[in-house]
Design a protein around this motif. Structure first.
Motif, PDB file in Angstrom:
ATOM      1  N   SER A  12       0.792  -1.227   0.000  1.00 31.77           N
ATOM      2  CA  SER A  12       0.000   0.000   0.000  1.00 31.77           C
ATOM      3  C   SER A  12       0.827   1.282   0.000  1.00 31.77           C
ATOM      4  O   SER A  12       0.541   2.178  -0.786  1.00 31.77           O
ATOM      5  CB  SER A  12      -0.948   0.004   1.196  1.00 31.77           C
ATOM      6  OG  SER A  12      -1.861  -1.056   1.060  1.00 31.77           O
ATOM      7  N   PRO A  13       1.815   1.457   0.857  1.00 24.79           N
ATOM      8  CA  PRO A  13       2.540   2.731   0.861  1.00 24.79           C
ATOM      9  C   PRO A  13       3.231   3.068  -0.460  1.00 24.79           C
ATOM     10  O   PRO A  13       3.145   4.206  -0.912  1.00 24.79           O
ATOM     11  CB  PRO A  13       3.546   2.587   1.999  1.00 24.79           C
ATOM     12  CG  PRO A  13       2.923   1.604   2.907  1.00 24.79           C
ATOM     13  CD  PRO A  13       2.187   0.652   2.021  1.00 24.79           C
ATOM     14  N   PRO A  14       3.904   2.126  -1.130  1.00 22.18           N
ATOM     15  CA  PRO A  14       4.503   2.519  -2.416  1.00 22.18           C
ATOM     16  C   PRO A  14       3.449   2.933  -3.446  1.00 22.18           C
ATOM     17  O   PRO A  14       3.678   3.867  -4.219  1.00 22.18           O
ATOM     18  CB  PRO A  14       5.246   1.264  -2.876  1.00 22.18           C
ATOM     19  CG  PRO A  14       5.538   0.528  -1.638  1.00 22.18           C
ATOM     20  CD  PRO A  14       4.376   0.798  -0.736  1.00 22.18           C
ATOM     21  N   LEU A  15       2.297   2.269  -3.454  1.00 21.29           N
ATOM     22  CA  LEU A  15       1.235   2.642  -4.377  1.00 21.29           C
ATOM     23  C   LEU A  15       0.725   4.047  -4.060  1.00 21.29           C
ATOM     24  O   LEU A  15       0.503   4.851  -4.965  1.00 21.29           O
ATOM     25  CB  LEU A  15       0.091   1.639  -4.316  1.00 21.29           C
ATOM     26  CG  LEU A  15      -1.076   1.904  -5.249  1.00 21.29           C
ATOM     27  CD1 LEU A  15      -0.614   1.837  -6.696  1.00 21.29           C
ATOM     28  CD2 LEU A  15      -2.187   0.925  -4.986  1.00 21.29           C
ATOM     29  N   LEU A  16       0.596   4.350  -2.791  1.00 24.28           N
ATOM     30  CA  LEU A  16       0.164   5.679  -2.380  1.00 24.28           C
ATOM     31  C   LEU A  16       1.187   6.733  -2.791  1.00 24.28           C
ATOM     32  O   LEU A  16       0.828   7.804  -3.287  1.00 24.28           O
ATOM     33  CB  LEU A  16      -0.068   5.713  -0.867  1.00 24.28           C
ATOM     34  CG  LEU A  16      -0.523   7.042  -0.286  1.00 24.28           C
ATOM     35  CD1 LEU A  16      -1.900   7.403  -0.839  1.00 24.28           C
ATOM     36  CD2 LEU A  16      -0.547   6.981   1.221  1.00 24.28           C
ATOM     37  N   LEU A  17       2.472   6.423  -2.623  1.00 26.65           N
ATOM     38  CA  LEU A  17       3.515   7.385  -3.012  1.00 26.65           C
ATOM     39  C   LEU A  17       3.538   7.586  -4.526  1.00 26.65           C
ATOM     40  O   LEU A  17       3.773   8.703  -5.006  1.00 26.65           O
ATOM     41  CB  LEU A  17       4.876   6.907  -2.519  1.00 26.65           C
ATOM     42  CG  LEU A  17       5.068   6.947  -1.006  1.00 26.65           C
ATOM     43  CD1 LEU A  17       6.427   6.375  -0.641  1.00 26.65           C
ATOM     44  CD2 LEU A  17       4.945   8.361  -0.490  1.00 26.65           C
ATOM     45  N   ILE A  18       3.291   6.531  -5.282  1.00 25.95           N
ATOM     46  CA  ILE A  18       3.245   6.670  -6.737  1.00 25.95           C
ATOM     47  C   ILE A  18       2.073   7.560  -7.137  1.00 25.95           C
ATOM     48  O   ILE A  18       2.210   8.446  -7.990  1.00 25.95           O
ATOM     49  CB  ILE A  18       3.153   5.286  -7.407  1.00 25.95           C
ATOM     50  CG1 ILE A  18       4.484   4.555  -7.258  1.00 25.95           C
ATOM     51  CG2 ILE A  18       2.788   5.413  -8.879  1.00 25.95           C
ATOM     52  CD1 ILE A  18       4.444   3.106  -7.701  1.00 25.95           C
ATOM     53  N   LEU A  19       0.937   7.357  -6.527  1.00 20.25           N
ATOM     54  CA  LEU A  19      -0.226   8.196  -6.838  1.00 20.25           C
ATOM     55  C   LEU A  19       0.021   9.655  -6.475  1.00 20.25           C
ATOM     56  O   LEU A  19      -0.343  10.561  -7.226  1.00 20.25           O
ATOM     57  CB  LEU A  19      -1.470   7.667  -6.123  1.00 20.25           C
ATOM     58  CG  LEU A  19      -2.025   6.348  -6.659  1.00 20.25           C
ATOM     59  CD1 LEU A  19      -3.189   5.881  -5.805  1.00 20.25           C
ATOM     60  CD2 LEU A  19      -2.430   6.500  -8.106  1.00 20.25           C
ATOM     61  N   ILE A  24       1.299  15.215  -8.226  1.00 22.67           N
ATOM     62  CA  ILE A  24       2.216  16.367  -8.186  1.00 22.67           C
ATOM     63  C   ILE A  24       2.739  16.673  -9.593  1.00 22.67           C
ATOM     64  O   ILE A  24       2.809  17.839  -9.999  1.00 22.67           O
ATOM     65  CB  ILE A  24       3.368  16.108  -7.201  1.00 22.67           C
ATOM     66  CG1 ILE A  24       2.829  16.143  -5.773  1.00 22.67           C
ATOM     67  CG2 ILE A  24       4.486  17.122  -7.375  1.00 22.67           C
ATOM     68  CD1 ILE A  24       3.843  15.756  -4.728  1.00 22.67           C
ATOM     69  N   ALA A  25       3.084  15.636 -10.346  1.00 23.35           N
ATOM     70  CA  ALA A  25       3.565  15.853 -11.710  1.00 23.35           C
ATOM     71  C   ALA A  25       2.472  16.485 -12.576  1.00 23.35           C
ATOM     72  O   ALA A  25       2.745  17.391 -13.373  1.00 23.35           O
ATOM     73  CB  ALA A  25       4.033  14.536 -12.314  1.00 23.35           C
ATOM     74  N   ALA A  26       1.237  16.022 -12.412  1.00 20.99           N
ATOM     75  CA  ALA A  26       0.136  16.597 -13.183  1.00 20.99           C
ATOM     76  C   ALA A  26      -0.082  18.060 -12.814  1.00 20.99           C
ATOM     77  O   ALA A  26      -0.344  18.902 -13.685  1.00 20.99           O
ATOM     78  CB  ALA A  26      -1.139  15.796 -12.956  1.00 20.99           C
ATOM     79  N   LEU A  27       0.034  18.384 -11.537  1.00 21.89           N
ATOM     80  CA  LEU A  27      -0.120  19.777 -11.107  1.00 21.89           C
ATOM     81  C   LEU A  27       0.991  20.659 -11.681  1.00 21.89           C
ATOM     82  O   LEU A  27       0.736  21.791 -12.112  1.00 21.89           O
ATOM     83  CB  LEU A  27      -0.132  19.866  -9.584  1.00 21.89           C
ATOM     84  CG  LEU A  27      -1.409  19.387  -8.904  1.00 21.89           C
ATOM     85  CD1 LEU A  27      -1.226  19.390  -7.389  1.00 21.89           C
ATOM     86  CD2 LEU A  27      -2.583  20.249  -9.288  1.00 21.89           C
ATOM     87  N   LEU A  28       2.213  20.160 -11.686  1.00 21.19           N
ATOM     88  CA  LEU A  28       3.320  20.941 -12.237  1.00 21.19           C
ATOM     89  C   LEU A  28       3.156  21.155 -13.743  1.00 21.19           C
ATOM     90  O   LEU A  28       3.394  22.263 -14.253  1.00 21.19           O
ATOM     91  CB  LEU A  28       4.652  20.257 -11.948  1.00 21.19           C
ATOM     92  CG  LEU A  28       5.111  20.312 -10.502  1.00 21.19           C
ATOM     93  CD1 LEU A  28       6.358  19.450 -10.309  1.00 21.19           C
ATOM     94  CD2 LEU A  28       5.392  21.734 -10.085  1.00 21.19           C
ATOM     95  N   ILE A  29       2.736  20.123 -14.456  1.00 20.93           N
ATOM     96  CA  ILE A  29       2.529  20.267 -15.897  1.00 20.93           C
ATOM     97  C   ILE A  29       1.388  21.245 -16.165  1.00 20.93           C
ATOM     98  O   ILE A  29       1.486  22.106 -17.049  1.00 20.93           O
ATOM     99  CB  ILE A  29       2.257  18.894 -16.528  1.00 20.93           C
ATOM    100  CG1 ILE A  29       3.531  18.057 -16.511  1.00 20.93           C
ATOM    101  CG2 ILE A  29       1.736  19.031 -17.960  1.00 20.93           C
ATOM    102  CD1 ILE A  29       3.330  16.610 -16.886  1.00 20.93           C
ATOM    103  N   GLY A  30       0.321  21.143 -15.390  1.00 19.62           N
ATOM    104  CA  GLY A  30      -0.803  22.065 -15.549  1.00 19.62           C
ATOM    105  C   GLY A  30      -0.414  23.498 -15.247  1.00 19.62           C
ATOM    106  O   GLY A  30      -0.825  24.425 -15.947  1.00 19.62           O
ATOM    107  N   ALA A  31       0.392  23.705 -14.211  1.00 17.17           N
ATOM    108  CA  ALA A  31       0.828  25.060 -13.866  1.00 17.17           C
ATOM    109  C   ALA A  31       1.716  25.644 -14.962  1.00 17.17           C
ATOM    110  O   ALA A  31       1.613  26.823 -15.302  1.00 17.17           O
ATOM    111  CB  ALA A  31       1.569  25.049 -12.530  1.00 17.17           C
TER     112      ALA A  31
END
Length: 66
Positions: A12-19, A24-31
């Motif tokens: 669970s924790p690695p999956l959560l970190l990947i999500l 965060i990557a989507a937010l940076l690309i959108g910004a």
């Protein structure tokens, strides 16, 4: 505790970190996309007419007081 419980708990924790990383990557690309669109819409300031630069250049044969 059996093996299935241990493996499920550790996954669970690695999956959560990947999500979180994907969000965060989507937010940076959108910004970046939004900022570049705002910069493209920004009007350029009016170009000032260049003034002559009298006396700003001296040739080697001119003296210091000319």
């Amino acid at each position: 505790m059996n093996l299935a419980t241990v493996l499920a708990a550790e996954g669970s924790p690695p999956l959560l970190l990947i999500l979180v990383g994907v969000v965060i990557a989507a937010l940076l690309i959108g910004a970046f996309w939004w900022g570049s669109r705002r910069a493209a819409r920004r009007r350029n300031p009016p170009a000032a007419t260049p003034r002559p630069r009298g006396g700003s250049w001296r040739t080697p044969d001119q003296g210091p007081d000319e």
